[in-house]
Design a protein around this motif. Structure first.
Motif, PDB file in Angstrom:
ATOM      1  N   VAL A 125       1.165  -1.049  -0.073  1.00  8.60           N
ATOM      2  CA  VAL A 125       0.106   0.050   0.163  1.00  8.60           C
ATOM      3  C   VAL A 125       0.628   1.290  -0.092  1.00  8.60           C
ATOM      4  O   VAL A 125       1.332   1.939   1.094  1.00  8.60           O
ATOM      5  N   CYS A 126       0.794   1.523  -0.972  1.00  4.75           N
ATOM      6  CA  CYS A 126       1.834   3.172  -1.177  1.00  4.75           C
ATOM      7  C   CYS A 126       1.541   4.377  -0.162  1.00  4.75           C
ATOM      8  O   CYS A 126       0.286   4.467   0.725  1.00  4.75           O
ATOM      9  N   THR A 127       2.656   4.255  -0.056  1.00  6.65           N
ATOM     10  CA  THR A 127       2.409   4.720   1.730  1.00  6.65           C
ATOM     11  C   THR A 127       2.556   7.232   0.737  1.00  6.65           C
ATOM     12  O   THR A 127       1.943   8.283   1.876  1.00  6.65           O
ATOM     13  N   HIS A 128       1.282   7.469   0.040  1.00  3.66           N
ATOM     14  CA  HIS A 128       1.388   8.934  -0.199  1.00  3.66           C
ATOM     15  C   HIS A 128      -0.382   8.156  -0.653  1.00  3.66           C
ATOM     16  O   HIS A 128      -0.782   9.056   0.393  1.00  3.66           O
ATOM     17  N   LEU A 129      -1.191   7.887  -1.838  1.00  3.29           N
ATOM     18  CA  LEU A 129      -2.389   7.652  -1.616  1.00  3.29           C
ATOM     19  C   LEU A 129      -2.948   6.073  -1.527  1.00  3.29           C
ATOM     20  O   LEU A 129      -3.710   6.397  -2.050  1.00  3.29           O
ATOM     21  N   ALA A 130      -1.856   5.517  -1.450  1.00  2.00           N
ATOM     22  CA  ALA A 130      -2.808   3.699  -0.861  1.00  2.00           C
ATOM     23  C   ALA A 130      -3.341   3.609  -2.124  1.00  2.00           C
ATOM     24  O   ALA A 130      -3.497   2.683  -2.052  1.00  2.00           O
ATOM     25  N   CYS A 131      -2.708   3.594  -3.222  1.00  3.47           N
ATOM     26  CA  CYS A 131      -2.210   2.649  -4.747  1.00  3.47           C
ATOM     27  C   CYS A 131      -1.562   1.610  -4.399  1.00  3.47           C
ATOM     28  O   CYS A 131      -1.434   1.248  -3.553  1.00  3.47           O
ATOM     29  N   ALA A 132      -1.883   0.618  -5.360  1.00  4.21           N
ATOM     30  CA  ALA A 132      -0.681  -0.638  -4.750  1.00  4.21           C
ATOM     31  C   ALA A 132       0.039  -0.944  -5.084  1.00  4.21           C
ATOM     32  O   ALA A 132       0.503  -0.152  -6.756  1.00  4.21           O
ATOM     33  N   TYR A 146       7.105   0.211  -7.353  1.00  5.20           N
ATOM     34  CA  TYR A 146       7.364   0.470  -8.186  1.00  5.20           C
ATOM     35  C   TYR A 146       5.307   0.981  -7.965  1.00  5.20           C
ATOM     36  O   TYR A 146       4.372   0.200  -7.787  1.00  5.20           O
ATOM     37  N   CYS A 147       5.247   2.102  -7.602  1.00  7.11           N
ATOM     38  CA  CYS A 147       3.635   2.959  -7.358  1.00  7.11           C
ATOM     39  C   CYS A 147       3.655   3.735  -8.945  1.00  7.11           C
ATOM     40  O   CYS A 147       3.773   4.503  -9.398  1.00  7.11           O
ATOM     41  N   PRO A 148       2.113   2.924 -10.130  1.00  5.41           N
ATOM     42  CA  PRO A 148       2.153   3.692 -10.937  1.00  5.41           C
ATOM     43  C   PRO A 148       1.025   5.111 -11.274  1.00  5.41           C
ATOM     44  O   PRO A 148       1.027   5.529 -12.419  1.00  5.41           O
ATOM     45  N   CYS A 149       0.488   5.094  -9.741  1.00  6.71           N
ATOM     46  CA  CYS A 149       0.108   6.608  -9.820  1.00  6.71           C
ATOM     47  C   CYS A 149       0.197   7.631 -10.037  1.00  6.71           C
ATOM     48  O   CYS A 149       0.346   8.006 -10.447  1.00  6.71           O
ATOM     49  N   HIS A 150       1.384   7.778  -8.789  1.00  3.31           N
ATOM     50  CA  HIS A 150       2.581   8.876  -9.383  1.00  3.31           C
ATOM     51  C   HIS A 150       3.939   8.347  -9.517  1.00  3.31           C
ATOM     52  O   HIS A 150       4.592   9.583  -8.531  1.00  3.31           O
ATOM     53  N   GLU A 151       4.260   7.295 -10.142  1.00  2.00           N
ATOM     54  CA  GLU A 151       5.494   6.991 -10.533  1.00  2.00           C
ATOM     55  C   GLU A 151       6.354   7.103  -9.005  1.00  2.00           C
ATOM     56  O   GLU A 151       7.641   7.729  -9.076  1.00  2.00           O
ATOM     57  N   GLY A 152       5.616   6.812  -8.022  1.00  2.00           N
ATOM     58  CA  GLY A 152       6.553   6.546  -6.463  1.00  2.00           C
ATOM     59  C   GLY A 152       7.510   5.409  -6.698  1.00  2.00           C
ATOM     60  O   GLY A 152       7.486   4.124  -7.377  1.00  2.00           O
ATOM     61  N   VAL A 153       8.561   5.477  -6.244  1.00  2.00           N
ATOM     62  CA  VAL A 153       9.773   4.575  -6.231  1.00  2.00           C
ATOM     63  C   VAL A 153      10.318   4.363  -5.078  1.00  2.00           C
ATOM     64  O   VAL A 153      10.742   5.011  -4.183  1.00  2.00           O
ATOM     65  N   GLY A 164       9.866   9.528  -6.425  1.00  2.00           N
ATOM     66  CA  GLY A 164       8.454  10.416  -6.711  1.00  2.00           C
ATOM     67  C   GLY A 164       8.072  10.775  -4.934  1.00  2.00           C
ATOM     68  O   GLY A 164       8.906  11.225  -4.433  1.00  2.00           O
ATOM     69  N   PRO A 165       6.075  10.903  -5.169  1.00  2.00           N
ATOM     70  CA  PRO A 165       5.701  11.704  -4.188  1.00  2.00           C
ATOM     71  C   PRO A 165       5.667  11.021  -2.640  1.00  2.00           C
ATOM     72  O   PRO A 165       4.737  11.534  -1.496  1.00  2.00           O
ATOM     73  N   PRO A 166       5.712   9.606  -2.562  1.00  2.00           N
ATOM     74  CA  PRO A 166       5.923   8.619  -1.645  1.00  2.00           C
ATOM     75  C   PRO A 166       6.643   9.660  -0.339  1.00  2.00           C
ATOM     76  O   PRO A 166       7.157   9.909  -0.039  1.00  2.00           O
ATOM     77  N   PRO A 167       5.807   9.988   0.756  1.00  2.00           N
ATOM     78  CA  PRO A 167       6.234  10.410   1.735  1.00  2.00           C
ATOM     79  C   PRO A 167       7.165   9.630   2.762  1.00  2.00           C
ATOM     80  O   PRO A 167       7.553  10.317   3.777  1.00  2.00           O
TER      81      PRO A 167
HETATM   82 FE1  FES Z   1       1.244   6.088  -4.808  1.00  4.29          FE
HETATM   83 FE2  FES Z   1       0.949   8.801  -5.491  1.00  4.29          FE
HETATM   84  S1  FES Z   1       0.145   7.007  -4.806  1.00  4.29           S
HETATM   85  S2  FES Z   1       3.048   7.644  -5.816  1.00  4.29           S
END
Ligand code: FES
Length: 229
Positions: A125-132, A146-153, A164-167
């Protein structure tokens, strides 16, 4: 079950805890019961085992430790109920990844074996906005998360954010490998929490003796004070 990059073994268990086969559930229950018996039986052994689990998870891999953490690590420390150890694969080969659910049905997680044999497990669960979060074996020097929602790595070996944006880093799912090669999820940490800190946080209330054995801050205080008076 969903495999993020490679196909799972055909005999891989379901990613739904409620869908586990009865025999596997019995295995998990038996493993947890054995742990409690062991904890009660030998505090020195237990202390040694806890030191081993810290080293195991830090290093990513060891055999025979499945029961050690099962009874003490809770779901992100927010539940009073210890999650049972959950078998996630009969075997994992280098480069293989598996998506599963742990410790609850809604908790997406991913495990992978790196090229050097290290097992790693994370919340998916991505620490940004919880995408897979997906495991990508074709990215980075040894794969990456890799999180495809906002290119989080996230770093494959540590779960730290690399782009990317994950905090925050991904919380870890603690994995151990049994002597027969099976891989088990046995607990979780919070984001950015070390394995030792996770153990200390959980042990503080339930097993202060073990917490003291691990050198957890504040552990054994009452006993120490009693000895001094
Ligand atoms: Fe994963 Fe935004 S939800 S980078």
């Amino acid at each position: 079950m969903t495999v993020t990059h490679q196909q799972p073994p055909s005999d891989q268990p379901s990613d739904q805890p409620s869908g586990r086969q009865p025999a596997e559930r019995l295995d998990a229950d038996a493993a947890q019961e054995a742990l409690h018996d062991r904890i009660s039986a030998d505090s020195l052994t237990t202390r040694r085992d806890y030191l081993r689990i810290v080293a195991t998870v830090s290093g990513g891999l060891a055999a025979g430790g499945v029961a050690v953490a099962a009874g003490v690590l809770h779901r992100h420390g927010d539940s009073d109920t210890a999650p049972p150890a959950q078998k996630i694969a009969d075997r994992m080969e280098p480069g293989q990844s598996i998506a599963f659910r742990y410790p609850e049905e809604d908790d997406r997680a991913v495990a992978a074996r790196l090229g050097d044999g290290t097992l790693v497990g994370y919340s998916a669960v991505c620490t940004h906005l919880a995408c897979a979060v997906l495991w990508r074996n074709d990215r980075g020097s040894e794969g990456e998360l890799y999180c495809p929602c906002h290119e989080g790595v996230f770093d494959a070996r540590t779960g730290e954010v690399t782009a990317g944006p994950p905090p925050r880093p991904l919380p870890k799912v603690l994995l151990v490998e049994q002597g027969d090669g099976s891989v088990w999820a046995v607990g979780t940490t919070r984001s950015a929490e070390s394995v030792k800190d996770a153990l200390c946080r959980q042990l503080g209330d339930e097993r202060p003796d073990m917490a003291a054995g691990l050198g957890c801050p504040g552990a054994g205080g009452a006993e120490e004070r009693t000895r001094r008076t």
